[in-house]
Design a protein around this motif. Structure first.
Motif, PDB file in Angstrom:
ATOM      1  N   PHE A   1       0.981  -1.369  -0.012  1.00  0.00           N
ATOM      2  CA  PHE A   1       0.001  -0.047  -0.064  1.00  0.00           C
ATOM      3  C   PHE A   1       0.756   1.127  -0.080  1.00  0.00           C
ATOM      4  CE2 PHE A   1      -2.064  -3.545   1.791  1.00  0.00           C
ATOM      5  CZ  PHE A   1      -3.464  -3.396   1.108  1.00  0.00           C
ATOM      6  N   LEU A   2       0.706   2.035  -0.710  1.00  0.00           N
ATOM      7  CA  LEU A   2       1.367   3.363  -0.891  1.00  0.00           C
ATOM      8  C   LEU A   2       0.651   4.447  -0.055  1.00  0.00           C
ATOM      9  CD1 LEU A   2       2.614   3.849  -4.603  1.00  0.00           C
ATOM     10  CD2 LEU A   2       3.375   2.347  -2.892  1.00  0.00           C
ATOM     11  N   LEU A   3       1.542   5.366   0.694  1.00  0.00           N
ATOM     12  CA  LEU A   3       0.946   6.185   1.338  1.00  0.00           C
ATOM     13  C   LEU A   3       1.461   7.547   0.451  1.00  0.00           C
ATOM     14  CD1 LEU A   3       1.835   5.329   5.009  1.00  0.00           C
ATOM     15  CD2 LEU A   3      -0.087   4.763   3.730  1.00  0.00           C
ATOM     16  N   ASN A   4       0.654   8.182  -0.130  1.00  0.00           N
ATOM     17  CA  ASN A   4       0.730   9.365  -1.096  1.00  0.00           C
ATOM     18  C   ASN A   4       1.443   8.731  -2.292  1.00  0.00           C
ATOM     19  OD1 ASN A   4      -0.498  11.428   0.347  1.00  0.00           O
ATOM     20  ND2 ASN A   4       1.523  11.817   1.586  1.00  0.00           N
ATOM     21  N   ALA A   5       1.247   9.442  -3.362  1.00  0.00           N
ATOM     22  CA  ALA A   5       1.823   8.919  -4.637  1.00  0.00           C
ATOM     23  C   ALA A   5       2.416  10.276  -5.535  1.00  0.00           C
ATOM     24  CB  ALA A   5       0.581   8.463  -5.661  1.00  0.00           C
TER      25      ALA A   5
ATOM     26  N   PHE B   1      -7.625  16.637 -16.603  1.00  0.00           N
ATOM     27  CA  PHE B   1      -6.796  15.563 -16.672  1.00  0.00           C
ATOM     28  C   PHE B   1      -7.421  14.215 -15.873  1.00  0.00           C
ATOM     29  CE2 PHE B   1      -2.415  18.047 -16.452  1.00  0.00           C
ATOM     30  CZ  PHE B   1      -2.773  18.408 -17.852  1.00  0.00           C
ATOM     31  N   TYR B   2      -8.498  14.559 -14.910  1.00  0.00           N
ATOM     32  CA  TYR B   2      -8.996  13.013 -14.170  1.00  0.00           C
ATOM     33  C   TYR B   2      -9.544  12.398 -15.434  1.00  0.00           C
ATOM     34  CZ  TYR B   2     -11.033  10.100 -11.020  1.00  0.00           C
ATOM     35  OH  TYR B   2     -11.383   8.967 -10.216  1.00  0.00           O
ATOM     36  N   ARG B   3     -10.253  12.710 -16.442  1.00  0.00           N
ATOM     37  CA  ARG B   3     -10.604  11.904 -17.441  1.00  0.00           C
ATOM     38  C   ARG B   3      -9.980  10.802 -18.079  1.00  0.00           C
ATOM     39  NH1 ARG B   3     -12.747  14.364 -22.277  1.00  0.00           N
ATOM     40  NH2 ARG B   3     -14.236  13.161 -22.103  1.00  0.00           N
ATOM     41  N   THR B   4      -8.623  10.952 -17.800  1.00  0.00           N
ATOM     42  CA  THR B   4      -7.528   9.806 -18.276  1.00  0.00           C
ATOM     43  C   THR B   4      -7.429   8.709 -17.248  1.00  0.00           C
ATOM     44  OG1 THR B   4      -5.354   9.431 -18.817  1.00  0.00           O
ATOM     45  CG2 THR B   4      -5.452  10.568 -16.881  1.00  0.00           C
TER      46      THR B   4
ATOM     47  N   GLY C   1       1.358  11.391  -8.801  1.00  0.00           N
ATOM     48  CA  GLY C   1       1.486  10.129  -9.068  1.00  0.00           C
ATOM     49  C   GLY C   1       0.455   9.420  -9.614  1.00  0.00           C
ATOM     50  N   VAL C   2      -0.751   9.554  -9.016  1.00  0.00           N
ATOM     51  CA  VAL C   2      -1.881   8.540  -9.513  1.00  0.00           C
ATOM     52  C   VAL C   2      -2.069   8.917 -11.063  1.00  0.00           C
ATOM     53  CG1 VAL C   2      -2.970   8.503  -6.987  1.00  0.00           C
ATOM     54  CG2 VAL C   2      -3.797  10.189  -8.826  1.00  0.00           C
ATOM     55  N   PHE C   3      -1.772  10.096 -11.555  1.00  0.00           N
ATOM     56  CA  PHE C   3      -1.964  10.320 -12.973  1.00  0.00           C
ATOM     57  C   PHE C   3      -1.090   9.571 -13.994  1.00  0.00           C
ATOM     58  CE2 PHE C   3      -4.238  13.576 -10.808  1.00  0.00           C
ATOM     59  CZ  PHE C   3      -5.504  13.703 -11.348  1.00  0.00           C
ATOM     60  N   SER C   4       0.046   9.110 -13.358  1.00  0.00           N
ATOM     61  CA  SER C   4       0.850   8.357 -14.072  1.00  0.00           C
ATOM     62  C   SER C   4       0.713   6.992 -13.756  1.00  0.00           C
ATOM     63  CB  SER C   4       2.312   8.346 -13.246  1.00  0.00           C
ATOM     64  OG  SER C   4       2.844   9.924 -13.707  1.00  0.00           O
ATOM     65  N   LEU C   5      -0.369   6.654 -13.206  1.00  0.00           N
ATOM     66  CA  LEU C   5      -0.859   5.230 -13.171  1.00  0.00           C
ATOM     67  C   LEU C   5      -1.873   4.928 -14.026  1.00  0.00           C
ATOM     68  CD1 LEU C   5      -0.449   4.287  -9.267  1.00  0.00           C
ATOM     69  CD2 LEU C   5       1.206   4.375 -11.115  1.00  0.00           C
ATOM     70  N   ARG C   6      -2.043   5.504 -15.251  1.00  0.00           N
ATOM     71  CA  ARG C   6      -3.037   5.519 -16.056  1.00  0.00           C
ATOM     72  C   ARG C   6      -3.246   4.476 -17.241  1.00  0.00           C
ATOM     73  NH1 ARG C   6       0.712   9.000 -18.170  1.00  0.00           N
ATOM     74  NH2 ARG C   6       0.913   9.095 -20.323  1.00  0.00           N
TER      75      ARG C   6
ATOM     76  N   HIS D   1     -12.642  15.187  -3.816  1.00  0.00           N
ATOM     77  CA  HIS D   1     -13.301  16.196  -4.667  1.00  0.00           C
ATOM     78  C   HIS D   1     -12.201  17.150  -5.305  1.00  0.00           C
ATOM     79  CE1 HIS D   1     -16.006  19.824  -4.850  1.00  0.00           C
ATOM     80  NE2 HIS D   1     -16.821  18.802  -5.152  1.00  0.00           N
ATOM     81  N   GLY D   2     -11.102  17.647  -4.556  1.00  0.00           N
ATOM     82  CA  GLY D   2     -10.052  18.360  -5.032  1.00  0.00           C
ATOM     83  C   GLY D   2      -9.463  17.826  -6.353  1.00  0.00           C
ATOM     84  N   ILE D   3      -9.473  16.381  -6.221  1.00  0.00           N
ATOM     85  CA  ILE D   3      -8.808  15.720  -7.351  1.00  0.00           C
ATOM     86  C   ILE D   3      -9.734  15.516  -8.458  1.00  0.00           C
ATOM     87  CG2 ILE D   3      -7.614  13.349  -8.270  1.00  0.00           C
ATOM     88  CD1 ILE D   3      -6.294  13.384  -5.125  1.00  0.00           C
TER      89      ILE D   3
END
Ligand code: MLT
Ligand code: MN
Ligand code: ZN
Length: 306
Positions: free
Chosen positions: A52-56, A123-126, A95-100, A115-117
C-alpha cells in the motif's frame, strides 16, 4: 509490518530543478555530504507481498522501479493494492495520474481530497477510461478502516486518518474554504501485532489531536520540511515563513524536535525534507542535533520493520 521510504524529499525534490541553493548545488556537484532524494511517499506491507502506498509522488515511476517488491509478477500486474492520500498537494497525488495504463486502482482519501482531485479537472478523465478504473474509498477522521485491494480481501492493516493542521493544496487556495479533512495524518495499524506506524508528513502545528495520535505508536514519520522558520525568507528564496506554508519547523524552542524527543516511539523519522534544510547534510550541526535527540532523517530506500 514493513515500511519502505520511496521518497523522502518535500515538493520539488532534492536537488530541485530550479534551485541553486548551497544544498542543491552541493549535491549536484558532489561537494557536500548528502544524497539526492525524490518526493515524499512510503510503501507499507503486512508481510512483504501486498503493498500500500502512502501518497503518490510525481516520481512514482522511478520509485516503483527502484524497489523490486513493487515490480509486476505477471504480464499485467502490480503488487500495489491501493494508494492512501493524506492531502491533495501535487507532490502527494500527481503520481496517480502516472498510473493511467488501463490498470484498475484503489485510492483511499477523505471526501475533500477526492473532490479536489476529481472535480473540474480535465486531467482526471484519463483515469475514467473504463468503468471502475479508480475505486475511491472514503476516509473519515476518527474512523479506522481495513486496507484492502480491489478484491476486498483484508490485508490485516488498518488506516485511521487524523485531522492535522495544514493548508489547502496551492491550486485550490481561494477556490474553496478550508476544512479539517483537507490534510490528515495517517495511523497504520497491524491487527496481529498491534504495532502502529504514524505518517504525519505535513503538519503546521502540534495540535492536541496530533500529539494524541502520536502517543504510544511504534514508529513516527514526521514533517521535516524546514529546520527554521525563515529558511526560505532569510536567503530571499520566498517571502514566506515555514508556518505560513503550514510546516512546523524542526529547530527552536517551539520546534518539533523538542516534542518528538519526548515521545516514546522506538523510531522517530523526519520525512518530506525541503532541499534547503541543513539536516540533509550528514555533517551539519542541525543533523547532529536531530540524531542527539534520538531522531532520524529519512532517505530514499530506508526500510523500517515494525
Ligand atoms: C507543501 O508541502 O507545502 C506543498 O507541497 C507545497 C506545494 O504544493 O507547492
Ligand atoms: Mn509538500
Ligand atoms: Zn535548493
Amino acid at each position: 509490518m514493513r515500511v519502505r521510504v520511496l521518497g523522502a524529499a518535500a515538493g520539488g525534490g532534492f536537488p530541485q530543478w530550479n534551485c541553486g541553493c548551497d544544498n542543491c548545488r552541493g549535491v549536484r556537484e558532489g561537494t557536500i555530504r548528502a544524497t539526492p532524494r525524490t518526493q515524499d511517499s512510503l510503501a507499507v506491507s503486512p508481510g512483504g507481498d501486498r503493498w500500500f502506498l502512502l501518497n503518490a509522488s510525481p516520481e512514482i515511476r522511478s520509485q516503483v522501479e527502484s524497489f523490486p517488491s513493487l515490480h509486476p509478477r505477471r504480464p499485467r500486474h502490480s503488487p500495489i493494492e491501493a494508494i492512501v492520500l493524506a492531502n491533495g498537494d501535487l507532490d502527494h497525488c500527481l503520481g496517480v495520474f502516472s498510473l493511467r495504463e488501463a490498470h484498475p486502482i484503489v485510492i483511499y482519501a477523505t471526501e475533500r481530497v477526492r473532490h479536489g482531485i476529481t472535480e473540474s479537472n480535465v486531467f482526471y478523465r484519463t483515469l475514467e477510461r473504463f468503468p471502475d478504473q479508480v475505486t475511491w474509498r472514503a476516509l473519515k477522521v476518527g474512523r479506522e478502516d481495513e486496507l484492502a485491494g480491489g478484491d476486498g480481501r483484508p490485508s490485516g492493516l488498518t488506516v485511521e486518518p487524523v485531522a492535522a493542521p495544514g493548508k489547502l493544496p496551492v491550486h485550490l487556495d481561494g477556490l474553496v474554504s478550508p476544512d479539517p479533512e483537507d490534510n490528515v495524518g495517517l495511523r497504520i495499524r497491524e491487527r496481529t501485532s498491534g504495532r502502529v506506524l504514524a505518517y504525519f508528513s505535513a503538519i503546521g502545528k502540534l495540535s492536541r489531536s496530533v500529539l494524541q495520535a502520536l502517543d504510544g505508536v511504534d514508529c513516527i514519520f514526521f514533517d521535516g520540511t524546514f529546520w527554521s522558520s525563515d529558511e526560505l525568507s532569510g536567503p530571499g528564496l520566498m517571502a514566506k515563513t515555514a508556518e505560513d506554508l503550514a510546516h512546523l519547523p524542526i529547530g527552536g524552542e517551539d520546534g518539533s524536535l523538542q516534542a518528538l524527543a519526548r515521545l516514546s516511539a522506538r523510531r522517530r523519522v523526519y520525512i518530506h525534507i525541503n532541499n534547503t534544510n541543513p539536516i540533509l547534510r550528514e555533517d551539519s550541526a542541525e543533523r547532529r542535533a536531530v540524531e542527539a535527540a534520538g531522531c532520524e532523517v529519512a532517505f530514499d530506500g530506508m526500510e523500517v520493520t515494525l
